[in-house]
Design a protein around this motif. Sequence first.
Motif, PDB file in Angstrom:
ATOM      1  N   SER A 142      58.508  41.645  39.958  1.00 42.76           N
ATOM      2  CA  SER A 142      58.052  40.685  38.949  1.00 42.76           C
ATOM      3  C   SER A 142      56.944  41.332  38.131  1.00 42.76           C
ATOM      4  CB  SER A 142      57.528  39.415  39.617  1.00 42.76           C
ATOM      5  OG  SER A 142      56.320  39.700  40.318  1.00 42.76           O
ATOM      6  N   GLY A 143      56.537  40.656  37.046  1.00 48.29           N
ATOM      7  CA  GLY A 143      55.474  41.203  36.218  1.00 48.29           C
ATOM      8  C   GLY A 143      54.185  41.401  36.983  1.00 48.29           C
ATOM      9  N   GLU A 166      43.424  44.753  28.777  1.00 44.69           N
ATOM     10  CA  GLU A 166      44.159  43.487  28.805  1.00 44.69           C
ATOM     11  C   GLU A 166      45.155  43.432  29.979  1.00 44.69           C
ATOM     12  OE1 GLU A 166      45.701  42.240  25.022  1.00 44.69           O
ATOM     13  OE2 GLU A 166      44.109  43.273  23.935  1.00 44.69           O
ATOM     14  N   PRO A 167      44.645  43.522  31.201  1.00 42.63           N
ATOM     15  CA  PRO A 167      45.526  43.616  32.374  1.00 42.63           C
ATOM     16  C   PRO A 167      46.359  42.369  32.643  1.00 42.63           C
ATOM     17  CG  PRO A 167      43.256  43.264  33.052  1.00 42.63           C
ATOM     18  CD  PRO A 167      43.222  43.533  31.583  1.00 42.63           C
ATOM     19  N   THR A 168      45.998  41.209  32.083  1.00 40.14           N
ATOM     20  CA  THR A 168      46.739  39.978  32.365  1.00 40.14           C
ATOM     21  C   THR A 168      47.769  39.648  31.285  1.00 40.14           C
ATOM     22  OG1 THR A 168      45.032  38.627  31.296  1.00 40.14           O
ATOM     23  CG2 THR A 168      44.811  39.004  33.663  1.00 40.14           C
ATOM     24  N   THR A 169      47.914  40.508  30.282  1.00 42.51           N
ATOM     25  CA  THR A 169      48.878  40.251  29.215  1.00 42.51           C
ATOM     26  C   THR A 169      50.287  40.102  29.778  1.00 42.51           C
ATOM     27  OG1 THR A 169      47.536  41.491  27.642  1.00 42.51           O
ATOM     28  CG2 THR A 169      49.844  41.155  27.051  1.00 42.51           C
ATOM     29  N   TYR A 170      51.009  39.110  29.288  1.00 41.76           N
ATOM     30  CA  TYR A 170      52.408  38.822  29.660  1.00 41.76           C
ATOM     31  C   TYR A 170      52.566  38.233  31.067  1.00 41.76           C
ATOM     32  CZ  TYR A 170      53.040  42.038  25.747  1.00 41.76           C
ATOM     33  OH  TYR A 170      52.945  42.660  24.532  1.00 41.76           O
ATOM     34  N   LEU A 171      51.460  37.949  31.751  1.00 38.92           N
ATOM     35  CA  LEU A 171      51.555  37.344  33.080  1.00 38.92           C
ATOM     36  C   LEU A 171      51.328  35.842  32.975  1.00 38.92           C
ATOM     37  CD1 LEU A 171      49.500  39.869  35.265  1.00 38.92           C
ATOM     38  CD2 LEU A 171      51.954  39.884  34.762  1.00 38.92           C
ATOM     39  N   ASP A 172      52.044  35.062  33.802  1.00 45.35           N
ATOM     40  CA  ASP A 172      51.784  33.626  33.822  1.00 45.35           C
ATOM     41  C   ASP A 172      50.476  33.369  34.570  1.00 45.35           C
ATOM     42  OD1 ASP A 172      52.227  33.413  36.645  1.00 45.35           O
ATOM     43  OD2 ASP A 172      54.372  33.132  36.329  1.00 45.35           O
ATOM     44  N   ILE A 173      50.035  32.125  34.541  1.00 46.91           N
ATOM     45  CA  ILE A 173      48.697  31.808  35.045  1.00 46.91           C
ATOM     46  C   ILE A 173      48.547  32.145  36.526  1.00 46.91           C
ATOM     47  CG2 ILE A 173      49.287  29.395  35.527  1.00 46.91           C
ATOM     48  CD1 ILE A 173      45.902  30.784  34.256  1.00 46.91           C
ATOM     49  N   HIS A 174      49.604  31.984  37.314  1.00 47.71           N
ATOM     50  CA  HIS A 174      49.539  32.310  38.746  1.00 47.71           C
ATOM     51  C   HIS A 174      49.234  33.792  38.934  1.00 47.71           C
ATOM     52  CE1 HIS A 174      50.630  32.415  43.031  1.00 47.71           C
ATOM     53  NE2 HIS A 174      51.259  33.543  42.725  1.00 47.71           N
ATOM     54  N   GLU A 178      45.923  35.832  40.331  1.00 48.02           N
ATOM     55  CA  GLU A 178      46.131  36.744  41.453  1.00 48.02           C
ATOM     56  C   GLU A 178      45.598  38.130  41.118  1.00 48.02           C
ATOM     57  OE1 GLU A 178      50.149  38.468  42.564  1.00 48.02           O
ATOM     58  OE2 GLU A 178      49.889  37.036  44.195  1.00 48.02           O
ATOM     59  N   LEU A 179      45.894  38.595  39.898  1.00 52.55           N
ATOM     60  CA  LEU A 179      45.442  39.920  39.495  1.00 52.55           C
ATOM     61  C   LEU A 179      43.920  39.978  39.368  1.00 52.55           C
ATOM     62  CD1 LEU A 179      46.474  42.760  38.558  1.00 52.55           C
ATOM     63  CD2 LEU A 179      46.133  41.926  36.228  1.00 52.55           C
ATOM     64  N   MET A 180      43.333  38.947  38.760  1.00 53.66           N
ATOM     65  CA  MET A 180      41.882  38.949  38.597  1.00 53.66           C
ATOM     66  C   MET A 180      41.172  38.894  39.941  1.00 53.66           C
ATOM     67  SD  MET A 180      41.418  39.340  35.420  1.00 53.66           S
ATOM     68  CE  MET A 180      39.648  39.203  35.510  1.00 53.66           C
ATOM     69  N   GLU A 181      41.703  38.125  40.872  1.00 54.94           N
ATOM     70  CA  GLU A 181      41.119  38.074  42.209  1.00 54.94           C
ATOM     71  C   GLU A 181      41.261  39.412  42.918  1.00 54.94           C
ATOM     72  OE1 GLU A 181      43.253  34.748  43.695  1.00 54.94           O
ATOM     73  OE2 GLU A 181      41.893  33.265  42.796  1.00 54.94           O
TER      74      GLU A 181
END
Length: 266
Positions: A142-143, A166-174, A178-181
């Motif tokens: 998955s992304g 911009e590490p969260t680009t194209y990712l949904d909020i979940h 998860e990535l930021m944590e």
Amino acid sequence: MTGTLSIKEASLYYGKHIVSEALTLEFNKPEIVSIIGPNGSGKSTLLKALGRLLKPAAGTVYLNGRDMQAMSSAETARQLSVLPQATQAPGDMTVRDLACCGRLPYQTMFSQLGESDRQAIDMALESTGLVDMQKRSLSSLSGGECQRAWLAMALAQKPQILLLDEPTTYLDIHYQLELMELVNRLHRRFAITVIMVLHDLNHAARFSHRLIAVKKGQIMADGSVQQVFVKSTLEKLYDVKVTVMEMGSEGKHYLACFPYCSMETD
């Protein structure tokens, strides 16, 4: 050892287009720093200059006190890792193979992975929660999983400083959360300095220690979240009216921004 990074009196150009002039910043302690600002403000250009992907037309970028342009690519990559917006790898490459690429700065032309390399790769996969996925192909992820795989590659370099565009680009909020944590955990576990460009202001406020606000290639504000993430600064930065509130749950409190009106429609 804590990595240090600084840019002194730098002028940044794309072709003949001036993006920034006389830019000076210092990063001298392990913290999470987010660069925020409107589209076209020069955020990614600044990150590229810090990551040796763009040579300043004037001024100098220093990595651990040394002129980065005088360092070899391998020497730089052993201290600093960059994860750009656009990442590409063969779809049939496995997660572990991608993580192995993080050890290339430590290899010579004919050398093979040694025990220290395998330990670094295992550590990167474990830290990003990818041990059970290490044999899967990148095309099957998955992304959010794919972004973790790229983070594992960056972590396998064992950098002191990690740059994320911009590490969260194209990712949904979940997967964004998860990535930021995950980035927060990696910072705390390895004392890595993380410098990232973020569009999501609330992620920046929640997960950062320091914010740098950039507009038209210049530093508008630079300081702690409490100093920068305020109504007056955000309204001037984005030309919108905002409400800034303190949010909290489970004993944790953080600031959140809610834009509600463009200045042009006032």
